[in-house]
Structure formats: C-alpha cells, structure tokens
Design an enzyme around this catalytic site. Structure first.
Site, PDB file in Angstrom:
ATOM      1  N   ASP A  15       1.000  -0.966  -0.229  1.00 35.08           N
ATOM      2  CA  ASP A  15      -0.169  -0.001   0.086  1.00 35.08           C
ATOM      3  C   ASP A  15       0.634   1.093   0.129  1.00 35.08           C
ATOM      4  O   ASP A  15       0.277   1.980  -0.996  1.00 35.08           O
ATOM      5  CB  ASP A  15      -1.093  -0.219   0.855  1.00 35.08           C
ATOM      6  CG  ASP A  15      -1.512  -1.033   0.656  1.00 35.08           C
ATOM      7  OD1 ASP A  15      -2.016  -1.696   0.129  1.00 35.08           O
ATOM      8  OD2 ASP A  15      -3.235  -0.988   2.007  1.00 35.08           O
ATOM      9  N   ARG A  95      -0.610   5.133  17.306  1.00 30.28           N
ATOM     10  CA  ARG A  95      -0.952   6.233  15.518  1.00 30.28           C
ATOM     11  C   ARG A  95       0.196   7.660  16.489  1.00 30.28           C
ATOM     12  O   ARG A  95       0.736   8.445  15.750  1.00 30.28           O
ATOM     13  CB  ARG A  95      -2.535   5.474  15.785  1.00 30.28           C
ATOM     14  CG  ARG A  95      -2.280   4.912  14.396  1.00 30.28           C
ATOM     15  CD  ARG A  95      -1.676   4.851  13.090  1.00 30.28           C
ATOM     16  NE  ARG A  95      -2.039   3.271  13.159  1.00 30.28           N
ATOM     17  CZ  ARG A  95      -1.274   1.764  13.083  1.00 30.28           C
ATOM     18  NH1 ARG A  95       0.005   2.151  13.317  1.00 30.28           N
ATOM     19  NH2 ARG A  95      -1.500   0.770  12.501  1.00 30.28           N
ATOM     20  N   ASP A 124      -7.774   4.888  12.443  1.00 34.76           N
ATOM     21  CA  ASP A 124      -6.420   5.445  11.406  1.00 34.76           C
ATOM     22  C   ASP A 124      -6.448   6.858  11.045  1.00 34.76           C
ATOM     23  O   ASP A 124      -5.268   7.599  11.552  1.00 34.76           O
ATOM     24  CB  ASP A 124      -5.249   4.695  11.543  1.00 34.76           C
ATOM     25  CG  ASP A 124      -4.889   3.031  11.944  1.00 34.76           C
ATOM     26  OD1 ASP A 124      -4.605   3.661  13.341  1.00 34.76           O
ATOM     27  OD2 ASP A 124      -4.530   1.933  11.522  1.00 34.76           O
ATOM     28  N   SER A 176      -5.758  -9.124   7.840  1.00 36.99           N
ATOM     29  CA  SER A 176      -5.225  -8.254   7.947  1.00 36.99           C
ATOM     30  C   SER A 176      -3.875  -8.071   9.284  1.00 36.99           C
ATOM     31  O   SER A 176      -4.092  -8.828  10.216  1.00 36.99           O
ATOM     32  CB  SER A 176      -5.763  -6.763   7.549  1.00 36.99           C
ATOM     33  OG  SER A 176      -6.488  -6.707   8.636  1.00 36.99           O
TER      34      SER A 176
END
Length: 398
Positions: A15, A95, A124, A176
């Site tokens: 990605d 994050r 996110d 994932s």
C-alpha cells in the site's frame, strides 16, 4: 495549493509503496518516506532500499520503542485504560506517536505536507489527522485512499507492476496484521465472520493456552509511581521490560482477545489481539493500586477510565481534555509503588502476592481476629445515619 515536499508515513508494504509512487506522479514534488520503529519486526535496510527504489528523496527511520512504551503505553497502564472492556489499544497508542514524529520530520526536511496510508473506513485516518491538526495545523494533509480511484488490492498490484514496484509473491494472508512492541492485531478477511473461530496458526506472540506449560511460572514486577521498573529483581528500560514480559506471557498463552468493537467512524469491526506483556502489567498494576490507592481517588479515577480510553481510541491524545486527564492520572499514581507477584498459567494471570512501603492496608484493622484500633460499636451509628433516608422514604410511602 500544490505541496512543495511531502513526508509520507511509510511501512515498505504494498500500500505505502504504491502511495509513494502515486504521490510523486500526482503532485510532481519530492516525497520523503518516514518509517517509525515501534517494535514491529522489519528488515529496515530492506525497507530503506525499497523506499529509495520507489522514488523517495530519502528514507528516514526512527527508533521510537522507548518513547512508545514510556510515554504512551505506561500512561495508559496507569489509567488501567481498556476500550469497551477488552481492548488494550496497541494500535491506538502507536498512531499519535508516529504522527508526532512525522510532523517533526516534516519540519526538519522543510516539507509543507504529510500523507498516510490509512483507509477511509478505519480509525487510523482519524488518529493521524487529529494529531497533525493539534501539532501542525499549517501542514497540508494528503489521504490517498480518499482521493484516488483504486478500489482494492488488485488495483494496487496492477499499478505496482506497471511501475516496477516489487509485489510480494508470497501467498496473500487471509487477514490484515498490525504489529508493534505492545501487541499484534488481526482483522479483515476470514475474520470478518464473528462466528468463525480464528485459526490457531494465525497467532504469532502467544502459544495456545491448551499447549502452554503444565507448570505455572511466577513473576515479580516492581512499580514506582505507577510505572513498572523491574522484573524478577532486574531493572530494565521500558521497552526491554515489556519485551521480557511479552516473552513470558507468550509462553503461557496470556493476552488473547477476540472482540467486536465500535469504530469511531460508526462501523462495528471484529478484531483479534495478542497483548501478553500488557495483560500481565495491567493485572499487576491494578493489584498494587488496591493496596496503595485511596478508595475515593480510585473510584473517581475509575469513573474516568471509559472516557480516557475512548479519547485514546478516537485519536484525541493531543487534546486539551486529554492533557487534563493525564495530569490527574499522574497525581493518582504518586503512591502506587511496590511489588506484585503474579502466576502465569494456561492463559491466565493470577495475582499471588503484593507488598508496598506505602500500603494503606492495615492487617490489625482488617483482621477478624485482632481488635486493632477499630471500635466495632462505631458501625452502629454509621449504619443508622446511612439508613435514615431509606426509613423516611418508607415512612412517607414514597
């Protein structure tokens, strides 16, 4: 306005490699790839090589493990923060740190824009962008998944092949994964059916409780002002301490969670987590608080835990309300000092002992066998006063 330079939060996966090339083509400006090492296992030299091969002006890798544990994980631990009763928020805590460092890198390299690879359906994107807004509102934010026409993995693979970006030839995982020093999370794919049991070969940090040792393992954890500082008498840095407990907990199948949670954007999502060291620390920390924390302070702090956890999960780490809550939580922890002994066995963390030089527990007062300094007759008046309003309601027929 077209950006002059962009800093991309880069992982080296498909990605963000596609995003890197796409940003260069779309905006016709230099892109710096920023990588945050928060304890995920990566070949960082390979990540650097791949980033440069995809066109990055430079690849900047920062080791943030100690900051991650000391500033973020231990702060959440002091609050006993858990989202919706189960989730210890390994992704949520990482994050804001990654985004904060990304802003620092943007300032260092003279960038006027930042970009991330979060999708438009998840949490996110919110966590990254709220941090950007709080720390650097002047920076332009680019979220490719909300801008480009790609719809899924096949589109990304076609773009990658057309642009010479290496595509992993390994079999695609049917879910994932997000990993750091605190946890590994699994979601999507075959896990989207909440009735389906996750495959045992999926788990990476923990053995199955059924296959864990038949003998328990005892662990002693020392705390100072609410933060763990030593394991079995060995003082360790925050990151090293968590890593040691991860290994211990993993051997005994500790820290697995399977839940359906409420994302901030309004969707429900099934997530499966492994947080062995964090689970041990949470149980031990709570046990020490029972010994050292005043009742009313504990109850007040506990009433704020759902809000504190929600703020972490939603991405408001750098908000004024979060700053105020963190200050309060730090104040509650000033006497949370001492030692806790726990027993690890077949997926369980069992408190086996606790002691503190500032304990509020008095055996002579609590004992049923000793008179101590407690006059039991005092309870009569205490109960009479507590019962007064109940008697008045009954008498008045309310």
């Amino acid at each position: 306005m077209k950006p002059k330079k962009i800093v991309l939060a880069y992982s080296g996966g498909l990605d963000t490699s596609v995003i890197l090339k796409w940003l260069i083509e779309k905006y016709q400006c230099p892109v710096v790839a920023f990588c945050a090492d928060v304890g995920q296992e990566e070949d960082w030299e390979e990540v650097r090589r791949k980033g440069l091969a995809c066109g990055a002006e430079e690849v900047i890798i920062r080791d943030l493990k100690e900051e991650f544990v000391a500033e973020f994980i231990f702060t959440a631990l002091k609050a006993n923060a858990v989202y919706e009763g189960w989730y210890l928020m390994g992704t949520s805590l990482a994050r804001p740190l990654i985004a904060r460092e990304q802003v620092k890198v943007a300032r260092e390299v003279g960038a006027d824009a930042v970009a991330h690879g979060a999708t438009g359906k998840g949490n996110d994107q919110v966590r990254f962008e709220l941090t950007y807004a709080a720390l650097a509102p002047d920076l332009k934010v680019i979220a490719p998944w909300r801008e480009w026409a790609f719809e899924g993995r096949e589109d990304l693979i076609q773009f990658a092949e057309a642009h010479g970006i290496p595509v992993p030839v390994t079999k695609e995982k049917p879910y994932s994964i997000d990993a750091n020093l605190f946890h590994i999370s699994y979601e999507g794919g075959i896990l989207e059916d909440p009735w389906a049991e996750p495959p045992e070969d999926m788990f990476q940090m923990t053995v199955s409780p059924e296959k864990a040792p038949d003998e328990p393992e005892y662990v002693e954890i020392e705390f100072e002002r609410g933060a763990p500082v030593a394991v079995n008498g060995e003082r360790l840095s925050p990151a090293a301490l968590l890593q040691k407990l991860n290994e211990m907990g993993g051997r005994h199948g500790v820290g697995r969670v399977d839940m359906v949670e409420n994302r901030f954007v309004g969707l429900k999502s099934r997530g499966i987590y492994e947080t062995p060291g964090g689970t041990i620390l949470q149980v031990a920390h709570r046990a020490l608080e029972h010994l050292t924390l005043d009742r009313e302070v504990m109850h007040l702090r506990d009433s704020l835990v759902p809000k504190f956890s929600e703020l972490i999960y939603y991405g408001f780490w750098f908000s004024p309300e979060m700053e105020a809550l963190r200050a309060f939580i730090e104040e509650t922890q000033k006497n949370v000092t001492g030692m806790v002994r726990v027993k690890l066995y077949k997926g369980n963390v069992i408190v086996a002992g606790r002691k503190s030089p500032v304990s509020l527990y008095r055996q002579d007062l609590a004992s049923f066998d000793e008179a101590g300094g407690y006059n039991q007759k005092d309870a009569e008046g205490f109960i009479r006063l507590q019962a007064l309003r109940l008697k008045l309601q009954r008498r008045e027929g309310i």
